[in-house]
Scaffold this motif. Structure first.
Motif, PDB file in Angstrom:
ATOM      1  N   GLY A  63     -47.960  50.056  60.154  1.00 17.22           N
ATOM      2  CA  GLY A  63     -49.194  50.373  60.867  1.00 17.22           C
ATOM      3  C   GLY A  63     -50.430  49.990  60.069  1.00 17.22           C
ATOM      4  O   GLY A  63     -51.409  49.475  60.616  1.00 17.22           O
ATOM      5  N   TYR A  64     -50.382  50.221  58.773  1.00 16.00           N
ATOM      6  CA  TYR A  64     -51.505  49.866  57.903  1.00 16.00           C
ATOM      7  C   TYR A  64     -51.693  48.355  57.860  1.00 16.00           C
ATOM      8  O   TYR A  64     -52.814  47.858  57.964  1.00 16.00           O
ATOM      9  CB  TYR A  64     -51.259  50.429  56.508  1.00 16.00           C
ATOM     10  CG  TYR A  64     -52.400  50.260  55.536  1.00 16.00           C
ATOM     11  CD1 TYR A  64     -53.726  50.369  55.927  1.00 16.00           C
ATOM     12  CD2 TYR A  64     -52.152  50.005  54.195  1.00 16.00           C
ATOM     13  CE1 TYR A  64     -54.764  50.231  55.025  1.00 16.00           C
ATOM     14  CE2 TYR A  64     -53.182  49.872  53.286  1.00 16.00           C
ATOM     15  CZ  TYR A  64     -54.482  49.981  53.704  1.00 16.00           C
ATOM     16  OH  TYR A  64     -55.508  49.842  52.804  1.00 16.00           O
ATOM     17  N   PHE A  65     -50.605  47.627  57.731  1.00 12.24           N
ATOM     18  CA  PHE A  65     -50.698  46.164  57.706  1.00 12.24           C
ATOM     19  C   PHE A  65     -51.269  45.628  59.019  1.00 12.24           C
ATOM     20  O   PHE A  65     -52.074  44.699  59.022  1.00 12.24           O
ATOM     21  CB  PHE A  65     -49.333  45.541  57.429  1.00 12.24           C
ATOM     22  CG  PHE A  65     -48.896  45.604  55.988  1.00 12.24           C
ATOM     23  CD1 PHE A  65     -49.654  46.234  55.016  1.00 12.24           C
ATOM     24  CD2 PHE A  65     -47.704  45.031  55.601  1.00 12.24           C
ATOM     25  CE1 PHE A  65     -49.247  46.290  53.690  1.00 12.24           C
ATOM     26  CE2 PHE A  65     -47.282  45.065  54.279  1.00 12.24           C
ATOM     27  CZ  PHE A  65     -48.058  45.696  53.324  1.00 12.24           C
ATOM     28  N   ALA A  82     -55.461  39.304  55.987  1.00  9.13           N
ATOM     29  CA  ALA A  82     -54.084  38.862  56.187  1.00  9.13           C
ATOM     30  C   ALA A  82     -53.227  38.983  54.932  1.00  9.13           C
ATOM     31  O   ALA A  82     -52.008  39.023  55.018  1.00  9.13           O
ATOM     32  CB  ALA A  82     -54.069  37.419  56.681  1.00  9.13           C
ATOM     33  N   SER A  83     -53.833  39.048  53.779  1.00  5.06           N
ATOM     34  CA  SER A  83     -53.074  39.121  52.533  1.00  5.06           C
ATOM     35  C   SER A  83     -52.841  40.581  52.159  1.00  5.06           C
ATOM     36  O   SER A  83     -53.783  41.363  52.049  1.00  5.06           O
ATOM     37  CB  SER A  83     -53.840  38.419  51.413  1.00  5.06           C
ATOM     38  OG  SER A  83     -53.157  38.572  50.195  1.00  5.06           O
ATOM     39  N   HIS A  84     -51.582  40.926  51.960  1.00  7.38           N
ATOM     40  CA  HIS A  84     -51.241  42.315  51.665  1.00  7.38           C
ATOM     41  C   HIS A  84     -50.733  42.506  50.239  1.00  7.38           C
ATOM     42  O   HIS A  84     -50.302  43.601  49.882  1.00  7.38           O
ATOM     43  CB  HIS A  84     -50.177  42.815  52.646  1.00  7.38           C
ATOM     44  CG  HIS A  84     -50.565  42.639  54.078  1.00  7.38           C
ATOM     45  ND1 HIS A  84     -51.689  43.203  54.634  1.00  7.38           N
ATOM     46  CD2 HIS A  84     -49.980  41.932  55.072  1.00  7.38           C
ATOM     47  CE1 HIS A  84     -51.776  42.870  55.903  1.00  7.38           C
ATOM     48  NE2 HIS A  84     -50.753  42.093  56.193  1.00  7.38           N
ATOM     49  N   GLY A  85     -50.780  41.472  49.438  1.00  7.79           N
ATOM     50  CA  GLY A  85     -50.245  41.552  48.078  1.00  7.79           C
ATOM     51  C   GLY A  85     -50.875  42.659  47.249  1.00  7.79           C
ATOM     52  O   GLY A  85     -50.179  43.385  46.536  1.00  7.79           O
ATOM     53  N   ALA A  99     -62.659  53.345  60.520  1.00 10.40           N
ATOM     54  CA  ALA A  99     -62.048  54.676  60.451  1.00 10.40           C
ATOM     55  C   ALA A  99     -60.546  54.590  60.695  1.00 10.40           C
ATOM     56  O   ALA A  99     -59.756  55.271  60.034  1.00 10.40           O
ATOM     57  CB  ALA A  99     -62.706  55.608  61.467  1.00 10.40           C
ATOM     58  N   SER A 100     -60.152  53.745  61.620  1.00  8.83           N
ATOM     59  CA  SER A 100     -58.731  53.562  61.911  1.00  8.83           C
ATOM     60  C   SER A 100     -58.011  52.957  60.707  1.00  8.83           C
ATOM     61  O   SER A 100     -56.895  53.365  60.364  1.00  8.83           O
ATOM     62  CB  SER A 100     -58.576  52.668  63.140  1.00  8.83           C
ATOM     63  OG  SER A 100     -57.234  52.452  63.431  1.00  8.83           O
ATOM     64  N   ALA A 149     -50.229  55.594  54.938  1.00 10.43           N
ATOM     65  CA  ALA A 149     -49.326  54.779  54.120  1.00 10.43           C
ATOM     66  C   ALA A 149     -49.253  55.335  52.703  1.00 10.43           C
ATOM     67  O   ALA A 149     -48.164  55.410  52.114  1.00 10.43           O
ATOM     68  CB  ALA A 149     -49.788  53.325  54.104  1.00 10.43           C
ATOM     69  N   GLY A 150     -50.376  55.736  52.160  1.00 11.74           N
ATOM     70  CA  GLY A 150     -50.394  56.311  50.815  1.00 11.74           C
ATOM     71  C   GLY A 150     -49.588  57.592  50.724  1.00 11.74           C
ATOM     72  O   GLY A 150     -48.829  57.796  49.769  1.00 11.74           O
TER      73      GLY A 150
END
Length: 104
Positions: free
Chosen positions: A70-72, A81-84, A31-32, A40-41
């Motif tokens: 915060g989202y990352f 760990a990958s945010h691409g 949920a978090s 972020a969106g």
């Protein structure tokens, strides 16, 4: 003299309690993560909607950087760990990425 634990402290009961607690923690983490992703969106949508010469752009950049950061963090706590993919999906510009973690 010997001491016997009460029945409700049996190993099976302890495992069940830990399973329930673990499930609740996983639900809260999910949920978090969802809330952080939505924030972020929204921040990125507001930034994309603003014109490059908008006087509010510096604030929008800061808000977007805070929300994305915060989202990352939430994603990393969940083991992602990958945010691409997120960077591409939300179209996060470099001017936001360079501000991640910067205190205002």
């Amino acid at each position: 003299m010997s001491v016997r634990l009460p029945q409700n402290f049996s190993p099976a009961a302890a495992r069940t309690a830990l399973d329930v607690l673990g499930a609740e923690i996983r639900v809260e983490k999910a949920a978090s993560l969802e809330r952080a992703g939505e924030a972020a969106g929204r921040a990125m949508a507001a930034l994309h909607a603003a014109s490059p010469d908008d006087p509010d752009r510096p604030r929008l950049l800061g808000d977007a950087a805070d929300a994305v950061y915060g989202y990352f963090i939430q994603r990393e706590l969940m083991g992602m760990a990958s945010h691409g993919g997120v960077i591409r999906e939300l179209r996060i510009p470099p001017e936001v990425l360079v501000r991640l973690g910067v205190r205002r």
